[in-house]
Design a protein around this motif. Structure first.
Motif, PDB file in Angstrom:
ATOM      1  N   VAL A  23     -26.371  30.706   6.683  1.00  0.00           N
ATOM      2  CA  VAL A  23     -25.770  31.510   7.753  1.00  0.00           C
ATOM      3  C   VAL A  23     -25.748  30.709   9.051  1.00  0.00           C
ATOM      4  CG1 VAL A  23     -26.005  33.592   9.171  1.00  0.00           C
ATOM      5  CG2 VAL A  23     -26.445  33.705   6.712  1.00  0.00           C
ATOM      6  N   ILE A  24     -26.865  30.073   9.368  1.00  0.00           N
ATOM      7  CA  ILE A  24     -26.951  29.239  10.569  1.00  0.00           C
ATOM      8  C   ILE A  24     -25.997  28.057  10.463  1.00  0.00           C
ATOM      9  CG2 ILE A  24     -28.454  27.697  11.889  1.00  0.00           C
ATOM     10  CD1 ILE A  24     -30.783  29.570  11.159  1.00  0.00           C
ATOM     11  N   GLY A  25     -25.950  27.440   9.274  1.00  0.00           N
ATOM     12  CA  GLY A  25     -25.051  26.306   9.080  1.00  0.00           C
ATOM     13  C   GLY A  25     -23.600  26.683   9.294  1.00  0.00           C
ATOM     14  N   SER A  26     -23.199  27.850   8.769  1.00  0.00           N
ATOM     15  CA  SER A  26     -21.820  28.299   8.922  1.00  0.00           C
ATOM     16  C   SER A  26     -21.492  28.568  10.387  1.00  0.00           C
ATOM     17  CB  SER A  26     -21.606  29.575   8.088  1.00  0.00           C
ATOM     18  OG  SER A  26     -20.258  29.951   8.068  1.00  0.00           O
ATOM     19  N   LEU A  27     -22.421  29.203  11.108  1.00  0.00           N
ATOM     20  CA  LEU A  27     -22.200  29.482  12.527  1.00  0.00           C
ATOM     21  C   LEU A  27     -22.082  28.189  13.325  1.00  0.00           C
ATOM     22  CD1 LEU A  27     -22.019  31.380  14.964  1.00  0.00           C
ATOM     23  CD2 LEU A  27     -24.533  31.418  15.015  1.00  0.00           C
ATOM     24  N   CYS A  28     -22.984  27.249  13.068  1.00  0.00           N
ATOM     25  CA  CYS A  28     -22.949  25.982  13.810  1.00  0.00           C
ATOM     26  C   CYS A  28     -21.672  25.200  13.534  1.00  0.00           C
ATOM     27  CB  CYS A  28     -24.173  25.137  13.451  1.00  0.00           C
ATOM     28  SG  CYS A  28     -25.735  25.787  14.079  1.00  0.00           S
ATOM     29  N   LEU A  29     -21.241  25.203  12.272  1.00  0.00           N
ATOM     30  CA  LEU A  29     -20.002  24.503  11.940  1.00  0.00           C
ATOM     31  C   LEU A  29     -18.805  25.186  12.591  1.00  0.00           C
ATOM     32  CD1 LEU A  29     -19.146  22.021  10.286  1.00  0.00           C
ATOM     33  CD2 LEU A  29     -18.618  23.573   8.391  1.00  0.00           C
ATOM     34  N   ALA A  30     -18.820  26.524  12.631  1.00  0.00           N
ATOM     35  CA  ALA A  30     -17.734  27.272  13.281  1.00  0.00           C
ATOM     36  C   ALA A  30     -17.656  26.931  14.764  1.00  0.00           C
ATOM     37  CB  ALA A  30     -17.938  28.772  13.088  1.00  0.00           C
ATOM     38  N   ILE A  31     -18.801  26.763  15.387  1.00  0.00           N
ATOM     39  CA  ILE A  31     -18.830  26.429  16.812  1.00  0.00           C
ATOM     40  C   ILE A  31     -18.211  25.054  17.050  1.00  0.00           C
ATOM     41  CG2 ILE A  31     -20.375  25.853  18.738  1.00  0.00           C
ATOM     42  CD1 ILE A  31     -22.252  28.081  17.641  1.00  0.00           C
ATOM     43  N   SER A  38      -7.643  28.980   9.674  1.00  0.00           N
ATOM     44  CA  SER A  38      -8.056  29.661   8.444  1.00  0.00           C
ATOM     45  C   SER A  38      -9.476  29.256   8.037  1.00  0.00           C
ATOM     46  CB  SER A  38      -7.071  29.362   7.304  1.00  0.00           C
ATOM     47  OG  SER A  38      -7.001  27.977   7.030  1.00  0.00           O
ATOM     48  N   SER A  39      -9.890  28.044   8.384  1.00  0.00           N
ATOM     49  CA  SER A  39     -11.258  27.608   8.114  1.00  0.00           C
ATOM     50  C   SER A  39     -12.245  28.235   9.097  1.00  0.00           C
ATOM     51  CB  SER A  39     -11.359  26.081   8.198  1.00  0.00           C
ATOM     52  OG  SER A  39     -10.612  25.466   7.174  1.00  0.00           O
ATOM     53  N   VAL A  40     -11.853  28.319  10.357  1.00  0.00           N
ATOM     54  CA  VAL A  40     -12.741  28.886  11.374  1.00  0.00           C
ATOM     55  C   VAL A  40     -13.091  30.335  11.067  1.00  0.00           C
ATOM     56  CG1 VAL A  40     -12.798  29.679  13.772  1.00  0.00           C
ATOM     57  CG2 VAL A  40     -12.183  27.332  13.275  1.00  0.00           C
TER      58      VAL A  40
END
Length: 464
Positions: free
Chosen positions: A104-112, A347-349
């Protein structure tokens, strides 16, 4: 429909086509455009493509199927899914839920980090339509200076924050626009926002890239690029580095990280065929990368340019003088190129932001609008602050967090859950029995590959 939370009973993908478009959107990202063609060029056409195709098969037939099945079986995102998997294996569900916070943290950080890059893309789309990009012609000082102004670089995070606070940020407006667009899509929910938007964006993306690939066939001097793409150096296949980077590119391109695919799987109906969906997603993701290759490598060959320059520079700097040399077609090519990248990135974000939003809904019992607002608000603040350190931020996430999420999900499914439970989860919705080699393949090949990705990523400073 399986037994899920009330949130998921109210929302979810309404059609398999909509799910596939969303899943393809999560896989097709900007790295398909800048990194894949660069690696094909660096390691030699088919010499790189053959290992890449092998890893596409391995990962799509193990990791992708596993994560989608895990999410659908659990009816929730990684935290809840890991907890349920641990309980199924006779272990602590609370420990699983805590481990599930990592992806979950990884996905949020990558989205940022992606949000900062999306700000660059939105700005370049604006300049493509106004003609500012084509007006630069082949002036590398102007082209390079424009990107440097939009994306300044800092040596460390503290310096990056200081630069942003002192200078007011290099590209604030367009980062804000990018996150607002993501928020407006996601506030509409899974079916009303994510599914509908991807059913529009992904087909348009393919139309634009196919059109550009066809354009390249008629551009003088592209022949050397095509010949290089289909060249094969047998000795190169013995180079371990070729295989490692082919694996790394494939691993991250197919979005195997124990996060977004698990969440999207949790929104699936029981009738969806997991294996067929994984195959379609892998084929479409690979085709998008190949289309990018068929655009960029011939274009660069026509100008006698060196493709060894990787990273965002390839997309924002080195292709521009090539496109700008194409006469009357230049402006339309530039518009098509950056609009296609915009849809790929957006679409990835939304897939990346969906994982923490799902977590807040499921684990913190927040309303969709509140979770979406909180995640995007936090993402916006951090994205604005880290602008000059985006490359390092993305490297840190991809090296240390994403492989760990994929590894943990793989261990949960292939080593912790009961074998019968795992196989039933994959089998659900399909009349044909799952291939007999799926479970040992995932257990003894995919999971060790996740370990290898984590270890080599740290040792080599990133492989994808």
């Amino acid at each position: 429909m399986k037994n899920t939370s009330s949130m998921q009973k109210q929302d979810g993908f309404k059609s398999q086509w909509g799910f596939i478009m969303a899943a393809v959107g999560s896989c097709v990202g900007m790295a398909n455009v800048w990194r894949f063609p660069m690696l094909v060029s660096r390691y030699g056409g088919l010499t790189f493509l053959i290992p890449y195709f092998i890893f596409v098969f391995i990962i799509s037939q193990s990791g992708m199927m596993e994560e989608l099945s895990l999410g659908r079986w659990a009816g929730t995102g990684p935290s809840g899914a890991f907890g349920k998997a641990m309980k199924d294996g006779g272990r602590s569900g609370r420990a699983g839920e805590r481990l599930g916070i990592v992806p979950v943290i990884g996905s949020l950080c990558l989205a940022i980090g992606y949000s900062v890059i999306m700000g660059w893309v939105f700005y370049y789309v604006k300049m493509a339509f106004t003609g500012e990009l084509t007006a630069m012609g082949q002036d590398m000082d102007a082209i390079g200076g424009t990107f440097s102004a939009v994306a300044p670089e800092a040596d460390n995070l503290i310096q990056a924050v200081r630069m942003t606070l002192e200078n007011g940020g290099a590209n604030n407006l367009w980062i804000i626009i990018g996150i607002v667009v993501s928020f407006l899509i996601m506030i509409m929910g899974v079916a009303g926002g994510i599914e509908k938007s991807c059913k529009i964006m992904i087909p348009i993306l393919y139309v634009l890239f196919i059109t550009l690939a066809v354009f390249m066939l008629f551009i003088p001097g592209t022949g050397d690029g095509y010949r290089y793409i289909f060249s094969l150096d047998p000795a190169g296949l013995l180079d371990p580095q070729v295989w490692v980077y082919a694996f790394g590119q494939c691993f991250f391109s197919l979005s195997v990280a124990g996060s977004g695919s698990v969440v999207y799987g949790s929104y699936l109906d029981d009738k969806v065929k997991i294996r067929r969906s994984a195959v379609i997603c892998a084929v479409m993701d690979t085709s998008a990368a190949l289309l990018s290759m068929l655009i960029i490598i011939p274009a660069m060959a026509s100008a006698g340019a060196d493709l060894g320059n990787g990273g965002p520079g390839l997309m924002f700097i080195y292709v521009l003088p090539v496109f700008n040399s194409m006469g009357a077609l230049a402006r339309i090519i530039v518009i098509f190129f950056y609009v296609g990248i915009l849809f790929a990135g957006l679409s990835s974000v939304i897939n990346l932001f969906e994982t923490p939003i799902n977590f807040l809904q499921e684990q913190m019992h927040m309303k969709r609008w509140a979770a979406t607002a909180l995640v995007h608000g936090l993402g916006l603040i951090i994205a604005l602050l880290i602008q000059p350190w985006t490359s390092q931020w993305m490297d840190t996430v991809s090296i240390y967090i994403l492989p760990l999420g994929a590894l943990t999900a793989g261990i949960m499914f292939f080593w912790i859950m009961k074998k019968d439970t795992a196989l039933s989860a994959v089998q659900l919705g399909s009349e044909k029995p799952v291939m007999k080699w799926f479970y040992p393949f995932g257990r003894y090949i995919f999971v060790p590959l996740c370990v290898l990705c984590f270890v080599l990523g740290i040792a080599w400073g990133g492989i994808g």
